[in-house]
Design a protein around this motif. Structure first.
Motif, mmCIF file in Angstrom:
data_model
loop_
_atom_site.group_PDB
_atom_site.id
_atom_site.type_symbol
_atom_site.label_atom_id
_atom_site.label_comp_id
_atom_site.label_asym_id
_atom_site.label_seq_id
_atom_site.Cartn_x
_atom_site.Cartn_y
_atom_site.Cartn_z
ATOM 1 N N ASP A 238 0.876 -1.306 -0.074
ATOM 2 C CA ASP A 238 -0.097 -0.047 0.002
ATOM 3 C C ASP A 238 1.029 1.128 -0.262
ATOM 4 N N LEU A 239 1.009 1.815 -1.147
ATOM 5 C CA LEU A 239 2.176 3.010 -1.156
ATOM 6 C C LEU A 239 1.522 4.166 -0.638
ATOM 7 N N ASP A 240 0.274 4.119 -0.196
ATOM 8 C CA ASP A 240 -0.237 5.402 0.808
ATOM 9 C C ASP A 240 0.465 5.319 2.072
ATOM 10 N N ARG A 241 0.818 4.142 2.509
ATOM 11 C CA ARG A 241 1.398 3.831 3.773
ATOM 12 C C ARG A 241 3.125 3.973 3.969
ATOM 13 N N VAL A 242 3.612 4.118 2.727
ATOM 14 C CA VAL A 242 5.183 3.925 2.826
ATOM 15 C C VAL A 242 5.469 5.443 3.184
ATOM 16 N N ILE A 243 6.539 5.653 3.547
ATOM 17 C CA ILE A 243 7.172 6.980 3.975
ATOM 18 C C ILE A 243 7.442 7.963 2.955
ATOM 19 N N GLU A 244 7.218 9.033 3.176
ATOM 20 C CA GLU A 244 7.409 10.384 2.381
ATOM 21 C C GLU A 244 7.785 11.556 3.025
ATOM 22 N N PHE A 245 8.713 12.273 2.679
ATOM 23 C CA PHE A 245 9.192 13.307 3.153
ATOM 24 C C PHE A 245 8.985 14.672 2.693
ATOM 25 N N GLU A 246 8.697 15.723 3.564
ATOM 26 C CA GLU A 246 8.267 16.946 3.052
ATOM 27 C C GLU A 246 9.732 17.626 2.469
ATOM 28 N N ASP A 247 10.701 17.358 2.727
ATOM 29 C CA ASP A 247 11.915 18.065 2.219
ATOM 30 C C ASP A 247 12.887 16.692 1.777
ATOM 31 N N PRO A 248 12.749 16.102 0.820
ATOM 32 C CA PRO A 248 13.482 14.942 0.646
ATOM 33 C C PRO A 248 14.971 15.370 0.213
ATOM 34 N N ILE A 249 15.304 16.336 -0.231
ATOM 35 C CA ILE A 249 16.831 16.635 -0.496
ATOM 36 C C ILE A 249 17.458 16.903 0.984
ATOM 37 N N ALA A 250 16.859 17.357 1.851
ATOM 38 C CA ALA A 250 17.309 17.478 3.211
ATOM 39 C C ALA A 250 17.565 16.026 3.734
ATOM 40 N N LYS A 251 16.457 15.330 3.610
ATOM 41 C CA LYS A 251 16.640 13.872 4.262
ATOM 42 C C LYS A 251 17.772 13.217 3.536
ATOM 43 N N PHE A 252 17.724 13.205 2.370
ATOM 44 C CA PHE A 252 18.938 12.551 1.551
ATOM 45 C C PHE A 252 20.197 12.869 2.016
ATOM 46 N N SER A 253 20.459 14.319 2.364
ATOM 47 C CA SER A 253 21.779 15.020 2.554
ATOM 48 C C SER A 253 22.148 14.473 4.054
#
Length: 208
Positions: free
Chosen positions: A37-52
């Motif tokens: 269920d892709l609606d339940r997997v993690i999402e980040f508001e600022d993916p670039i900051a999380k990646f870094s």
């Protein structure tokens, strides 16, 4: 090799081939993959900051730049780049190398490579990984044999999680590809951490 030994080797090889052929042609029932269920997997508001953040956690370093000229400027501030003698760049429009890997037939000739500058297709925020398409590499060993690795990737090319990442992989032809996050490290021997044991000693990622 005498005739008897040669016959033994031939028989042994034939037996192994027969076993492998039988394994390849034997149907195996495997359970179906679970539905995600892709609606339940993690999402980040600022993916670039999380990646870094995640890249730094594993020993890499991310640089968010607004102009491609900044890539060379930042690299020139790194001692081991300024002192490098052998550099292969798969993105010469951004950073020029001094060694053309296309002209090298034997990958062993890259054993003393100092830097590889590679193109990243997309980033994964949750673990700081970058997907590299093998079609961009004259030799796949370029990612692992260089002492230092720099990857250039577009800022918009990012996903939050590995489920989304594997969906993106389907767009590539499948010859070869790999997720890279670094630097390489191991602590198997006497629990002593060693960087660069199986790959680069330091990873620099330029997010343009």
């Amino acid at each position: 090799m005498n005739t008897n030994n040669q016959a033994e080797v031939t028989a042994d090889t034939s037996a192994k081939r027969a076993v492998m052929d039988r394994l390849r042609t034997t149907p195996i029932d495997v359970p179906a993959l679970p539905e995600i269920d892709l609606d339940r997997v993690i999402e980040f508001e600022d993916p670039i900051a999380k990646f870094s953040e995640m890249l730094a956690l594993v020993g890499g370093q991310a640089h968010v730049v607004d102009d491609i000229a900044e890539v060379k400027t930042i690299l020139d501030q790194i001692d081991v780049y300024r002192d490098a003698r052998r550099v292969v760049s798969n993105m010469p429009e951004i950073v020029e190398g001094n060694l053309d890997a296309q002209m090298i037939d034997d990958p062993h000739a890259l054993a003393t490579l100092d830097w590889t500058i590679a193109k990243g297709e997309f980033m994964v925020a949750e673990n700081g990984a970058i997907w590299i398409d093998g079609n961009t590499l004259p030799h796949r060993v370029l990612l692992f044999i260089a002492q230092y690795l720099a990857i250039v990737v577009d800022r918009s090319a990012i996903v939050s999680n590995m489920h989304q990442a594997y969906d993106r992989i389907d767009r590539f032809d499948g010859r070869f590809g790999v997720f890279v996050s670094g630097p390489s490290k191991t602590a198997d021997i006497e629990q002593s951490l060693v960087l660069g044991a199986h790959g680069c000693r330091k990873l620099q990622v330029f997010i343009i």
